[in-house]
Design a protein around this motif. Structure first.
Motif, PDB file in Angstrom:
ATOM      1  N   HIS A 710       0.837  -1.204   0.000  1.00 48.70           N
ATOM      2  CA  HIS A 710       0.000   0.000   0.000  1.00 48.70           C
ATOM      3  C   HIS A 710       0.874   1.258   0.000  1.00 48.70           C
ATOM      4  O   HIS A 710       0.569   2.243  -0.682  1.00 48.70           O
ATOM      5  CB  HIS A 710      -0.931  -0.014   1.223  1.00 48.70           C
ATOM      6  N   PHE A 711       1.969   1.228   0.750  1.00 52.21           N
ATOM      7  CA  PHE A 711       2.861   2.383   0.840  1.00 52.21           C
ATOM      8  C   PHE A 711       3.499   2.695  -0.520  1.00 52.21           C
ATOM      9  O   PHE A 711       3.821   3.848  -0.811  1.00 52.21           O
ATOM     10  CB  PHE A 711       3.943   2.138   1.891  1.00 52.21           C
ATOM     11  N   ALA A 712       3.665   1.670  -1.362  1.00 50.49           N
ATOM     12  CA  ALA A 712       4.305   1.865  -2.664  1.00 50.49           C
ATOM     13  C   ALA A 712       3.377   2.522  -3.685  1.00 50.49           C
ATOM     14  O   ALA A 712       3.834   2.971  -4.734  1.00 50.49           O
ATOM     15  CB  ALA A 712       4.805   0.526  -3.203  1.00 50.49           C
ATOM     16  N   HIS A 713       2.081   2.594  -3.369  1.00 48.53           N
ATOM     17  CA  HIS A 713       1.144   3.206  -4.322  1.00 48.53           C
ATOM     18  C   HIS A 713       1.463   4.691  -4.513  1.00 48.53           C
ATOM     19  O   HIS A 713       1.907   5.374  -3.587  1.00 48.53           O
ATOM     20  CB  HIS A 713      -0.299   3.057  -3.814  1.00 48.53           C
ATOM     21  N   VAL A 714       1.196   5.186  -5.706  1.00 43.33           N
ATOM     22  CA  VAL A 714       1.451   6.589  -6.050  1.00 43.33           C
ATOM     23  C   VAL A 714       0.135   7.238  -6.471  1.00 43.33           C
ATOM     24  O   VAL A 714      -0.673   6.626  -7.162  1.00 43.33           O
ATOM     25  CB  VAL A 714       2.485   6.703  -7.194  1.00 43.33           C
ATOM     26  N   GLY A 715      -0.072   8.475  -6.018  1.00 43.92           N
ATOM     27  CA  GLY A 715      -1.281   9.187  -6.398  1.00 43.92           C
ATOM     28  C   GLY A 715      -1.699  10.180  -5.335  1.00 43.92           C
ATOM     29  O   GLY A 715      -1.125  10.209  -4.233  1.00 43.92           O
ATOM     30  N   PRO A 716      -2.693  11.008  -5.607  1.00 44.27           N
ATOM     31  CA  PRO A 716      -3.100  12.061  -4.653  1.00 44.27           C
ATOM     32  C   PRO A 716      -3.544  11.517  -3.297  1.00 44.27           C
ATOM     33  O   PRO A 716      -3.324  12.148  -2.270  1.00 44.27           O
ATOM     34  CB  PRO A 716      -4.262  12.752  -5.381  1.00 44.27           C
ATOM     35  N   ASP A 717      -4.199  10.341  -3.274  1.00 42.62           N
ATOM     36  CA  ASP A 717      -4.716   9.792  -2.023  1.00 42.62           C
ATOM     37  C   ASP A 717      -3.815   8.714  -1.436  1.00 42.62           C
ATOM     38  O   ASP A 717      -4.183   8.052  -0.466  1.00 42.62           O
ATOM     39  CB  ASP A 717      -6.116   9.210  -2.252  1.00 42.62           C
ATOM     40  N   GLY A 732      15.345  -6.338   5.436  1.00 45.78           N
ATOM     41  CA  GLY A 732      14.698  -7.181   4.454  1.00 45.78           C
ATOM     42  C   GLY A 732      13.549  -6.605   3.663  1.00 45.78           C
ATOM     43  O   GLY A 732      13.129  -7.214   2.693  1.00 45.78           O
ATOM     44  N   VAL A 733      13.000  -5.452   4.037  1.00 45.63           N
ATOM     45  CA  VAL A 733      11.863  -4.922   3.295  1.00 45.63           C
ATOM     46  C   VAL A 733      12.335  -3.832   2.340  1.00 45.63           C
ATOM     47  O   VAL A 733      13.363  -3.201   2.553  1.00 45.63           O
ATOM     48  CB  VAL A 733      10.771  -4.358   4.241  1.00 45.63           C
ATOM     49  N   ASN A 734      11.551  -3.623   1.279  1.00 47.25           N
ATOM     50  CA  ASN A 734      11.894  -2.638   0.259  1.00 47.25           C
ATOM     51  C   ASN A 734      10.970  -1.441   0.404  1.00 47.25           C
ATOM     52  O   ASN A 734       9.764  -1.542   0.222  1.00 47.25           O
ATOM     53  CB  ASN A 734      11.737  -3.263  -1.138  1.00 47.25           C
ATOM     54  N   LEU A 735      11.553  -0.293   0.762  1.00 43.58           N
ATOM     55  CA  LEU A 735      10.769   0.924   0.958  1.00 43.58           C
ATOM     56  C   LEU A 735      11.265   2.034   0.026  1.00 43.58           C
ATOM     57  O   LEU A 735      11.316   3.201   0.398  1.00 43.58           O
ATOM     58  CB  LEU A 735      10.863   1.378   2.424  1.00 43.58           C
ATOM     59  N   THR A 736      11.645   1.643  -1.200  1.00 46.21           N
ATOM     60  CA  THR A 736      12.204   2.633  -2.123  1.00 46.21           C
ATOM     61  C   THR A 736      11.169   3.628  -2.619  1.00 46.21           C
ATOM     62  O   THR A 736      11.528   4.590  -3.303  1.00 46.21           O
ATOM     63  CB  THR A 736      12.848   1.930  -3.340  1.00 46.21           C
ATOM     64  N   ALA A 737       9.897   3.428  -2.276  1.00 44.42           N
ATOM     65  CA  ALA A 737       8.883   4.432  -2.617  1.00 44.42           C
ATOM     66  C   ALA A 737       9.152   5.743  -1.880  1.00 44.42           C
ATOM     67  O   ALA A 737       8.756   6.816  -2.330  1.00 44.42           O
ATOM     68  CB  ALA A 737       7.486   3.914  -2.267  1.00 44.42           C
ATOM     69  N   ALA A 738       9.846   5.656  -0.739  1.00 41.50           N
ATOM     70  CA  ALA A 738      10.188   6.849   0.044  1.00 41.50           C
ATOM     71  C   ALA A 738      11.553   7.370  -0.379  1.00 41.50           C
ATOM     72  O   ALA A 738      12.365   6.643  -0.950  1.00 41.50           O
ATOM     73  CB  ALA A 738      10.189   6.529   1.534  1.00 41.50           C
ATOM     74  N   SER A 739      11.792   8.639  -0.087  1.00 37.26           N
ATOM     75  CA  SER A 739      13.112   9.224  -0.369  1.00 37.26           C
ATOM     76  C   SER A 739      13.689   9.942   0.853  1.00 37.26           C
ATOM     77  O   SER A 739      14.816  10.422   0.801  1.00 37.26           O
ATOM     78  CB  SER A 739      13.028  10.206  -1.545  1.00 37.26           C
ATOM     79  N   THR A 740      12.919  10.008   1.952  1.00 38.85           N
ATOM     80  CA  THR A 740      13.403  10.629   3.176  1.00 38.85           C
ATOM     81  C   THR A 740      13.201   9.671   4.339  1.00 38.85           C
ATOM     82  O   THR A 740      12.141   9.041   4.459  1.00 38.85           O
ATOM     83  CB  THR A 740      12.670  11.954   3.482  1.00 38.85           C
TER      84      THR A 740
END
Length: 852
Positions: A710-717, A732-740
């Protein structure tokens, strides 16, 4: 199996609290007829290994030769005396030596004489001697006329002469394989659909080479008179020792180790199928392993389980590998598991099934076993460590970006799993590696480097000056953002810290501090929570402090709850016996905290004393920790409009708002070790209009996977802030959707923080990554940073810890450092400057940047 030596021994004498040689007695190795192929050379040191789970004798002590083969065991009467002393750590070590030189010493022997040398600390010596005397075992002391017969003395005399030769042997081992370049290898295209980076192809080629090699294992050579000899231990055998098929895959975090491993497993699948057959022809026999099941078992922490599921979906052709999740409801049928290419399970499941006879994973001959995030097994006495070491397989892989987290001894269980002889025997590891390192001897570090060079592959993301990076990743900037407490917070914090220093000074000497270890840790925990938010701590200061230096929990239920909260709130408390988070937490009447199974073993021993304070204990002195329940588990919050936000929460909110203004779609991860702090953050972040998710250790693996997706989703909401626990999301988890990344509170162990950062800064990251550590100025958090830097310096020497003190001394030194009782104090702010008002003071940066 737990080795019967649990601490390093000195010579005949030692320091005031160092283990020293009490003496030796002569016993026998019996039951040798059950191990007819094992050999013992004359004057050979043999390993004495406790086997508390032996189905025939819970006191069993097995005897292993230098090659790691069991040759027999100690007589039942001797084991009955020694086992309780070893289990209670009254005996620091017990070393066996076969006291005669005869090349045919055990060709037809049913038993052999064995000198057993005992090591203990001065304060335990009297108890050990009394137990031996009661058992009518004659201990030969240093002043006894027969002490000269000890083969140990002869070995010690030869040690200095042999040191130079030993170091030459180590220097030859490390560089052998690196001189011949191993060609890179492509992933099997009909299994793996993702293209490998060059460094992943090199790693795959190296791993395949390690698995298919027929070379002798390190330190083994063909003897001139026939047979084979280990040049370190002088062990001889007529049979060729099997090659070491596996090693340590220690690439830096974020370099895509999992995809490389999937490529290795996929290659096994392709080779197992073989070439297309002519009509009626049998399937071709593969080159290196023959026909039959080729199932790989992957073991990982629960937090990494979901990552493997994601990687399987992302990188593999659908249906190319048959995968079984050995988790939750699971089969007990061995044949069923062997139908799969990959079986995925967790360390905790293996630990749970270790004592279950019907566990299929224990009996299967696996084609390959991979330990992912293998630093989890750094405690050699933990049940899950014993479980993975006992697995049956020829190919063994240790995979971790942080093979050392605290000291070089973290590597010993990895050697035991790899079956890398003789270093999988604790006495050899201590003699050749650990003791020289602890004494600050440069040869110890050199040996460790050469040893690891022979069996490990490690590359890091950041390139040295003048060299190219391993992969092209966006840059990562790490900043410290220093925060001033409000006047009210500062007054409250200073008063509590002042009281804590007074308590530590009243405790005085090291032993007194250790007797009150839980109280001191509880106090430090509360100081750390104060830096985050006063709401995390009881407002009554008296509830923090003991009414006297040694309280009895049996008369104080509130104290029992307070100590239970140390485990629940702290999230980093380890049982002092097994060095793992307590399971079924028990608190003793003398206020010390253990696993129920660990302390029960102590009570079954002859000492029946608390391992920390040495008070006598019985079952009546043990109390199950009560449940500690927090209000506001739903996130409704007592951080609402009725009270001001803490200074640190205000700083975080200001920086998050600034990021949102610059890029409304930018995503951030906020790490904290305190689950309750993550809950308290929910209300103010929601009130500020942030769409948030939370990821913590209380969630099921299915729920964690849903949150990450869910965190990897992109969009206004889409969610823009993930509140994550270091334990649940640090590996072990991939959180590359974040940058900070915001590290809301500093962790003791710098390796854990590095792992957390690299959940975001890894392959797949497209943006520049900014990591901001929120540090309260003039607080315990600054001192934690100093401790981190100290540990980084110790670990940075190519997997090694240089210098050293014993564990107890280090623990007390760190406690004193946390309360500011050591000399010197770090200066806040560093060299950089932070223009953000949210910081109130300044920020230092490794790259000269600012924190917002």
């Amino acid at each position: 199996m737990a080795a019967a030596s649990s601490s390093s021994g000195g010579g005949v004498g030692g320091g005031d609290d160092e283990p020293y040689l009490l003496g030796f007695f002569v016993s026998r190795i019996v039951g040798m007829r059950h191990y007819p192929r094992a050999r013992v050379a004359g004057r050979e040191t043999v390993g004495l290994v406790r086997q508390p789970l032996n189905r025939y004798d819970e006191n069993a002590i097995a005897v292993f030769n230098a090659r790691g083969e069991q040759v027999g065991h100690l007589p039942a009467a001797v084991a009955k005396t020694l086992a309780p002393l070893l289990d209670s750590h009254l005996l620091a070590a017990a070393h066996g030596i076969v006291p005669r030189s005869d090349s045919k010493i055990n060709s037809n022997a049913y038993s052999l004489p064995c000198q057993i040398h005992l090591f203990a600390t001065p304060d335990a010596a009297a108890v050990v001697e009394a137990v031996l005397q009661e058992a009518e075992i004659d201990l030969i002391h240093a002043n006894h006329p027969e002490f000269a017969l000890s083969q140990s003395a002869a070995v010690m005399e030869q040690t200095k002469k042999a040191d130079r030769d030993v170091d030459k042997l180590f220097s030859l081992v490390g560089g052998k394989e690196g001189k011949a370049r191993i060609p890179p290898m492509e992933a099997p295209g009909d299994v793996v659909r993702s293209e490998l980076f060059d460094h992943q192809k090199e790693a795959l080629g190296w791993m395949v080479h390690r698995e298919e090699t027929d070379d002798l294992p390190p330190f083994w050579e063909e003897a001139e008179d026939g047979g084979f000899e280990n040049v370190l231990t002088h062990q001889k055998t007529e049979e060729r020792p099997p090659p070491l098929k596996g090693g340590i895959f220690a690439d830096d975090m974020g370099l895509g180790k999992t995809l490389t491993l999937l490529s290795l497993i996929g290659r096994t699948k392709v080779r197992n199928v073989g070439v297309k057959k002519a009509k009626g022809a049998k399937r071709r026999k593969v080159e290196d392993a023959g026909e039959g099941p080729r199932t790989t078992l992957v073991v990982c922490p629960p937090s990494v389980f979901s990552s493997w599921v994601t990687q399987l979906e992302e990188h593999l052709e659908p249906g190319s590998l048959k995968v079984y999740m050995y988790h939750g409801e699971r089969t007990r049928d061995e044949e069923e598991l062997l139908k799969y290419d990959l079986v995925l399970t967790t360390y905790s499941i293996l630990g749970t099934e270790f004592e279950q006879e019907d566990s299929p994973v224990k009996h299967i001959e696996w084609f390959r076993v991979i330990l992912d995030e293998a630093h989890v097994i750094k405690n050699s006495t933990a049940r899950q460590t014993k479980a993975v070491i006992a697995l049956n397989t020829e190919r063994r892989w240790v995979v971790t970006g942080t093979p050392i987290q605290n000291s070089s001894f973290d590597l010993y269980p990895l050697m035991a799993f790899l079956k890398f002889q003789p270093f999988s025997i604790k006495s050899y590891w201590q003699k050749l590696i650990q003791r020289p390192l602890e004494k600050g001897n440069k040869t110890g570090l050199s040996r460790l480097q050469n040893l690891l060079g022979a069996i490990s592959l490690r590359r890091i993301k950041e390139a040295d000056i003048g060299t190219k990076s391993m992969i092209e990743l966006p840059p990562k900037t790490v900043l410290e953002c220093y925060i001033d407490l409000s006047a009210e917070e500062r007054e409250y914090y200073d008063r509590m810290e002042f009281e804590g220093k007074n308590i530590m000074q009243e405790f005085g000497d090291r032993d007194s501090i250790l007797r009150n270890y839980s109280t001191v840790l509880y106090f430090i925990l509360r100081l750390r929570q104060l830096c985050d938010d006063v709401s995390l701590c009881p407002l009554d200061m008296k509830s923090w402090l003991p009414s006297n230096s040694l309280e009895d929990v049996s008369k104080n239920p509130e104290l029992l709850k307070k100590l239970a909260s140390l485990v629940v709130d702290g999230d980093d408390f380890d049982c002092p016996i097994c060095l793992s988070p307590p399971t079924k937490t028990v608190i003793t009447s003398c206020t010390h905290i253990y696993c129920q199974t660990c302390i029960m073993k102590i009570l079954k021993s002859s000492s029946c004393r608390c391992p920390i304070c040495r008070r006598s204990l019985s079952k009546e002195d043990l109390f199950l920790a009560p449940d500690v329940k927090h209000s506001d588990e739903d996130g409704s919050g007592n951080l609402g409009s009725d009270r001001p936000l803490s200074s640190k929460v205000q700083a975080l909110l200001k920086m998050l708002k600034t990021s949102r203004t610059e890029d409304p779609l930018s995503k951030s991860v906020v790490f904290s070790q305190f689950k309750q702090m993550l809950i308290l953050l929910e209300a103010p972040l929601k009130n500020a209009g942030f769409n948030i998710l939370r990821l913590d250790g209380s969630m099921s693996m299915r729920k964690r996977l849903q949150v990450i997706k869910h965190f990897a989703h992109v969009g206004p909401d889409a969610p823009t802030v993930l509140l994550a626990s270091l334990k649940a999301a640090g590996t072990g988890v991939n959180l590359t959707a974040a940058s900070t990344v915001y590290l809301f509170d500093p962790w003791w162990n710098p390796g854990v923080e590095e792992q957390a950062m690299d959940r975001v800064h890894r392959i797949g990251q497209k943006k520049e990554v900014k990591v901001i550590r929120l540090i309260v100025k003039g607080s315990i958090e600054e001192r934690i940073l100093s401790l981190q830097e100290k540990k980084k310096r110790l670990i940075s020497s190519a997997f090694g810890k240089k210098g050293g003190k014993d564990d107890k001394e280090m623990r007390v030194e760190e406690l004193r450092m946390m309360l500011g009782l050591d000399k010197g104090r770090p200066v806040a702010g560093g060299s950089g400057s932070c223009p953000s008002e949210a910081c109130h003071t300044g920020a230092s940066s490794r790259d000269g940047g600012s924190c917002s």
